[in-house]
Design a protein around this motif. Structure first.
Motif, short mmCIF file in Angstrom:
data_model
loop_
_atom_site.label_atom_id
_atom_site.label_comp_id
_atom_site.label_asym_id
_atom_site.label_seq_id
_atom_site.Cartn_x
_atom_site.Cartn_y
_atom_site.Cartn_z
N PRO A 21 14.47 -5.56 -0.60
CA PRO A 21 13.14 -5.66 0.03
C PRO A 21 12.31 -4.39 -0.15
N ALA A 22 12.96 -3.22 -0.07
CA ALA A 22 12.23 -1.96 -0.27
C ALA A 22 11.75 -1.85 -1.72
N PHE A 23 12.59 -2.29 -2.66
CA PHE A 23 12.21 -2.27 -4.07
C PHE A 23 10.99 -3.15 -4.30
N GLU A 24 11.00 -4.34 -3.74
CA GLU A 24 9.89 -5.27 -3.94
C GLU A 24 8.63 -4.78 -3.22
N SER A 25 8.80 -4.11 -2.09
CA SER A 25 7.64 -3.52 -1.41
C SER A 25 7.02 -2.43 -2.27
N ALA A 26 7.87 -1.62 -2.93
CA ALA A 26 7.35 -0.58 -3.83
C ALA A 26 6.63 -1.20 -5.02
N LEU A 27 7.13 -2.33 -5.52
CA LEU A 27 6.45 -3.00 -6.63
C LEU A 27 5.04 -3.43 -6.24
N GLU A 28 4.87 -3.81 -4.97
CA GLU A 28 3.55 -4.25 -4.49
C GLU A 28 2.50 -3.15 -4.68
N ASP A 29 2.92 -1.90 -4.51
CA ASP A 29 1.99 -0.76 -4.60
C ASP A 29 2.01 -0.08 -5.96
N ASP A 30 2.73 -0.65 -6.92
CA ASP A 30 2.90 -0.05 -8.25
C ASP A 30 1.79 -0.55 -9.18
N HIS A 31 0.92 0.36 -9.61
CA HIS A 31 -0.22 -0.06 -10.45
C HIS A 31 0.19 -0.49 -11.85
N THR A 32 1.44 -0.25 -12.24
CA THR A 32 1.90 -0.69 -13.56
C THR A 32 2.46 -2.11 -13.52
N VAL A 33 2.50 -2.74 -12.34
CA VAL A 33 3.11 -4.05 -12.16
C VAL A 33 2.08 -5.06 -11.67
N ASP A 34 2.03 -6.23 -12.31
CA ASP A 34 1.19 -7.33 -11.85
C ASP A 34 1.97 -8.29 -10.94
N ASP A 35 3.20 -8.61 -11.33
CA ASP A 35 3.98 -9.61 -10.59
C ASP A 35 5.44 -9.49 -11.01
#
Length: 221
Positions: free
Chosen positions: A57-71
């Motif tokens: 869950p922490a990894f996926e939360s970080a992905l939410e704020d990662d500008h290099t990731v869309d989905d």
């Protein structure tokens, strides 16, 4: 067997894929399981990563704020590891196309605490020098960890080895590295020169001679 080379290096830049996520999470282990794949309905490419040693869950939360990731999607799930399909954004910066264009082959890609650790196979050292130059021009920090040859007389060429610098050159190199001179957002030449008590032109002379010795040691012969 033809002599070739394997290089291990760390590269870092805020726009490399998943770098913001890596810098947010402590101790996460990421391994790239594919090269970038183009999708007809996505602006950016798709990559697959194996993820472990973290709270998912922490990894996926970080992905939410990662500008290099869309989905992203979870493609496989185990008790201690997950495989993710990551849809990267158009803001993500890649070096793998240049790696392929230079005739280098990726052996592995895994994260470090600030970026990515690459193992590359090269037919000659000059192409590694070309890759270093490309990273430098793109503002990507490039730190060689190990360089060794393959073939009948395989040997380590560089493993944090002693390069024949004078004491003064070593002091200059260490000061420049400590102050982040080689990093895009690091200290300026003026700041490093002031720290060492020398002029910028003297600093420039030292750095040219240092880099000449480093590259003769690593890429000549």
């Amino acid at each position: 067997m033809t002599r070739s080379f394997v290089a291990e290096m760390n590269i870092s830049h805020a726009d490399l894929p998943l770098t913001p996520t890596i810098r947010t999470l402590e101790d996460v282990d990421l391994t790239a399981e594919s090269q970038p794949l183009r999708s007809s309905d996505r602006a950016g490419p798709i990559m697959f990563y194996s993820v472990s040693n973290c709270s998912f869950p922490a990894f996926e939360s970080a992905l939410e704020d990662d500008h290099t990731v869309d989905d992203w999607d979870v493609t496989m799930e185990f008790s201690d590891r997950r495989a993710y399909q990551i849809y990267l954004s158009s803001a993500a910066k890649f070096t793998t196309p240049e790696i392929a264009d230079l005739g280098l082959r990726v052996l592995s890609i895994r994260n470090t605490d600030r970026g990515w650790h690459l193992r590359l196979h090269a037919p000659d050292r000059e192409r590694l020098g070309d890759y270093w130059q490309f990273c430098r021009e793109e503002g990507i920090r490039w730190d060689l960890v190990k360089l060794y040859s393959t073939g009948p007389k395989a040997q380590s060429i560089y493993d944090d080895a002693e390069i024949p610098l004078t004491d003064r050159q070593r002091e200059v190199a260490r000061t420049a590295a400590r102050m982040g001179y080689y990093e895009p957002e690091g200290a300026s030449a003026a700041a490093v020169a002031d720290e060492l008590g020398i002029s910028q032109s003297t600093l420039s002379t030292h750095l040219r001679r240092i880099m000449a010795k480093v590259f003769r040691h690593l890429f000549d012969g």
